[in-house]
Design a protein around this motif. Structure first.
Motif: not given
Length: 51
Positions: A32-51
């Motif tokens: 369960n934790i591994r699935f959640y970590l993968n989901m968070l990681y994918a979401e962070m990759l999809d976010e635009p970079l902040e200046d």
């Protein structure tokens, strides 16, 4: 020795804390934790970079 201070978003902080919990819980809560970590990681990759 140089000390750096970084500001983390709530999502980044949650990712780090979940990763720490994953290492502590192995092997009991691992899937369960591994699935959640993968989901968070994918979401962070999809976010635009902040200046």
């Amino acid at each position: 020795m140089t000390i750096y201070t970084l500001e983390l978003s709530e999502k980044e902080f949650d990712f780090i804390e979940t990763l720490r919990n994953y290492k502590r819980s192995y092997p009991n809560g691992e899937p369960n934790i591994r699935f959640y970590l993968n989901m968070l990681y994918a979401e962070m990759l999809d976010e635009p970079l902040e200046d």
